[in-house]
Design a protein around this motif. Sequence first.
Motif, PDB file in Angstrom:
ATOM      1  N   GLU A  26      44.616  47.835 -66.754  1.00 35.80           N
ATOM      2  CA  GLU A  26      43.584  48.276 -65.826  1.00 35.80           C
ATOM      3  C   GLU A  26      44.079  48.121 -64.393  1.00 35.80           C
ATOM      4  N   ARG A  27      43.491  48.915 -63.492  1.00 33.80           N
ATOM      5  CA  ARG A  27      43.818  48.855 -62.076  1.00 33.80           C
ATOM      6  C   ARG A  27      42.530  49.024 -61.266  1.00 33.80           C
ATOM      7  N   ARG A  28      42.595  48.583 -59.993  1.00 33.92           N
ATOM      8  CA  ARG A  28      41.441  48.716 -59.109  1.00 33.92           C
ATOM      9  C   ARG A  28      41.584  49.967 -58.247  1.00 33.92           C
ATOM     10  N   CYS A  29      40.567  50.811 -58.238  1.00 34.72           N
ATOM     11  CA  CYS A  29      40.568  52.013 -57.417  1.00 34.72           C
ATOM     12  C   CYS A  29      40.369  51.627 -55.951  1.00 34.72           C
ATOM     13  N   ILE A  30      41.236  52.120 -55.062  1.00 36.14           N
ATOM     14  CA  ILE A  30      41.133  51.760 -53.652  1.00 36.14           C
ATOM     15  C   ILE A  30      39.921  52.405 -52.984  1.00 36.14           C
ATOM     16  N   LEU A  31      39.379  53.467 -53.594  1.00 39.06           N
ATOM     17  CA  LEU A  31      38.252  54.165 -52.992  1.00 39.06           C
ATOM     18  C   LEU A  31      36.915  53.540 -53.359  1.00 39.06           C
ATOM     19  N   THR A  32      36.775  53.109 -54.601  1.00 36.59           N
ATOM     20  CA  THR A  32      35.493  52.586 -55.078  1.00 36.59           C
ATOM     21  C   THR A  32      35.502  51.078 -55.283  1.00 36.59           C
ATOM     22  N   GLY A  33      36.706  50.493 -55.427  1.00 38.58           N
ATOM     23  CA  GLY A  33      36.801  49.068 -55.707  1.00 38.58           C
ATOM     24  C   GLY A  33      36.574  48.740 -57.169  1.00 38.58           C
ATOM     25  N   GLU A  34      36.280  49.749 -57.983  1.00 39.22           N
ATOM     26  CA  GLU A  34      36.019  49.534 -59.406  1.00 39.22           C
ATOM     27  C   GLU A  34      37.325  49.368 -60.170  1.00 39.22           C
ATOM     28  N   ILE A  35      37.287  48.500 -61.179  1.00 37.36           N
ATOM     29  CA  ILE A  35      38.433  48.320 -62.066  1.00 37.36           C
ATOM     30  C   ILE A  35      38.242  49.226 -63.279  1.00 37.36           C
ATOM     31  N   GLN A  36      39.227  50.074 -63.519  1.00 31.84           N
ATOM     32  CA  GLN A  36      39.139  51.039 -64.607  1.00 31.84           C
ATOM     33  C   GLN A  36      40.447  51.051 -65.396  1.00 31.84           C
ATOM     34  N   PRO A  37      40.403  51.616 -66.618  1.00 23.67           N
ATOM     35  CA  PRO A  37      41.653  51.745 -67.383  1.00 23.67           C
ATOM     36  C   PRO A  37      42.679  52.557 -66.604  1.00 23.67           C
ATOM     37  N   ARG A  38      43.912  52.141 -66.665  1.00 21.55           N
ATOM     38  CA  ARG A  38      44.972  52.832 -65.949  1.00 21.55           C
ATOM     39  C   ARG A  38      45.079  54.291 -66.379  1.00 21.55           C
ATOM     40  N   SER A  39      44.651  54.587 -67.603  1.00 22.72           N
ATOM     41  CA  SER A  39      44.766  55.944 -68.122  1.00 22.72           C
ATOM     42  C   SER A  39      43.969  56.956 -67.323  1.00 22.72           C
ATOM     43  N   ALA A  40      42.933  56.503 -66.594  1.00 20.12           N
ATOM     44  CA  ALA A  40      42.077  57.419 -65.848  1.00 20.12           C
ATOM     45  C   ALA A  40      42.403  57.461 -64.364  1.00 20.12           C
ATOM     46  N   LEU A  41      43.328  56.620 -63.911  1.00 23.22           N
ATOM     47  CA  LEU A  41      43.637  56.525 -62.490  1.00 23.22           C
ATOM     48  C   LEU A  41      44.963  57.185 -62.144  1.00 23.22           C
ATOM     49  N   LEU A  42      45.090  57.559 -60.892  1.00 26.13           N
ATOM     50  CA  LEU A  42      46.299  58.180 -60.376  1.00 26.13           C
ATOM     51  C   LEU A  42      46.975  57.233 -59.394  1.00 26.13           C
ATOM     52  N   ARG A  43      48.288  57.110 -59.485  1.00 25.13           N
ATOM     53  CA  ARG A  43      49.046  56.238 -58.583  1.00 25.13           C
ATOM     54  C   ARG A  43      49.606  57.037 -57.415  1.00 25.13           C
ATOM     55  N   LEU A  44      49.371  56.547 -56.200  1.00 29.76           N
ATOM     56  CA  LEU A  44      49.930  57.135 -54.992  1.00 29.76           C
ATOM     57  C   LEU A  44      50.980  56.196 -54.425  1.00 29.76           C
ATOM     58  N   VAL A  45      52.027  56.760 -53.858  1.00 31.35           N
ATOM     59  CA  VAL A  45      53.091  55.962 -53.249  1.00 31.35           C
ATOM     60  C   VAL A  45      53.405  56.536 -51.874  1.00 31.35           C
ATOM     61  N   VAL A  46      54.188  55.786 -51.105  1.00 30.42           N
ATOM     62  CA  VAL A  46      54.581  56.220 -49.768  1.00 30.42           C
ATOM     63  C   VAL A  46      56.099  56.302 -49.704  1.00 30.42           C
ATOM     64  N   SER A  47      56.616  57.426 -49.214  1.00 32.69           N
ATOM     65  CA  SER A  47      58.057  57.604 -49.062  1.00 32.69           C
ATOM     66  C   SER A  47      58.550  56.777 -47.888  1.00 32.69           C
ATOM     67  N   PRO A  48      59.861  56.584 -47.752  1.00 33.41           N
ATOM     68  CA  PRO A  48      60.401  55.819 -46.612  1.00 33.41           C
ATOM     69  C   PRO A  48      59.974  56.374 -45.257  1.00 33.41           C
ATOM     70  N   SER A  49      59.680  57.684 -45.204  1.00 31.96           N
ATOM     71  CA  SER A  49      59.257  58.291 -43.936  1.00 31.96           C
ATOM     72  C   SER A  49      57.754  58.187 -43.699  1.00 31.96           C
ATOM     73  N   GLY A  50      57.025  57.603 -44.684  1.00 30.82           N
ATOM     74  CA  GLY A  50      55.584  57.424 -44.526  1.00 30.82           C
ATOM     75  C   GLY A  50      54.744  58.505 -45.165  1.00 30.82           C
ATOM     76  N   LEU A  51      55.366  59.412 -45.919  1.00 32.01           N
ATOM     77  CA  LEU A  51      54.638  60.507 -46.564  1.00 32.01           C
ATOM     78  C   LEU A  51      53.960  60.010 -47.836  1.00 32.01           C
ATOM     79  N   VAL A  52      52.660  60.277 -47.943  1.00 26.82           N
ATOM     80  CA  VAL A  52      51.904  59.880 -49.131  1.00 26.82           C
ATOM     81  C   VAL A  52      52.090  60.934 -50.216  1.00 26.82           C
ATOM     82  N   LEU A  53      52.515  60.486 -51.404  1.00 33.74           N
ATOM     83  CA  LEU A  53      52.821  61.403 -52.499  1.00 33.74           C
ATOM     84  C   LEU A  53      52.237  60.881 -53.811  1.00 33.74           C
ATOM     85  N   PRO A  54      51.925  61.788 -54.749  1.00 33.67           N
ATOM     86  CA  PRO A  54      51.459  61.342 -56.064  1.00 33.67           C
ATOM     87  C   PRO A  54      52.626  60.872 -56.922  1.00 33.67           C
ATOM     88  N   ASP A  55      52.407  59.834 -57.688  1.00 30.66           N
ATOM     89  CA  ASP A  55      53.412  59.320 -58.628  1.00 30.66           C
ATOM     90  C   ASP A  55      52.787  59.368 -60.016  1.00 30.66           C
TER      91      ASP A  55
END
Length: 249
Positions: A26-55
Amino acid sequence: MRTPPNERLTSDIAEHRKARNASGPERRCILTGEIQPRSALLRLVVSPSGLVLPDVQEKAPGRGAWVAASRAAFAAAMESGKLKAWLARAFKTGDLEIPENLPERIEDALTRVFLDRLGLEMRVGHLILGTQRIAETARAGAAALLLHASDASEDGRKKLDQAWRVGRDAEGSGERGITLPLDRHVLSVALGRDNVVHLALADAAAAGRVQKPLVRLMHYTGHDLPTEYAETPRAVFQDDERLSERETS
């Protein structure tokens, strides 16, 4: 002190944790604060230049931020500026660049991962195509996952759904296959076959591997999943457990 014979050896907290662990990571959603199964959540990352991208494959190193929002809610959070604020808090930096087409990039990435998985399963012989073959497999109780193109006819869906229920000894339950947010043209091009309208998988492990990216795609595009498909089996994540050791979010 000896424990009385009838006293519970585990606390309610331990039981609660055990129940949560059984459903998978499980992971915590940064938007809602709710803890949900990882299967339903999307991971976002930041590139070295600061670009937000989906992982979407959860393989990028470093800190990740998990989001449970649909595309519509995601776009609204971007427009209001709330997404950038939440991401800045999650990544502990305000030096972020959020692409205007990030919602589209996410959907394209989720779709690509799902279609790539279907293609892999087809190449190893796990994907079942053709209405008649699917019906026979489903009626025999050998179909672990049943999928329909978004433009499949209602009659065709109903017939295969009925065969699915018969094979699962679930007549009258209303159980049905999943109607994908993709039409037959997209499926046909991705799989290199003509007129792919219905698909099935008999192998349970293969079905779990397909279900993992499908759950995210359906959730993000705002499509409801039948109850029996709502959770991705924990076994699907066993090979990914090492990733958790690298994540700090």
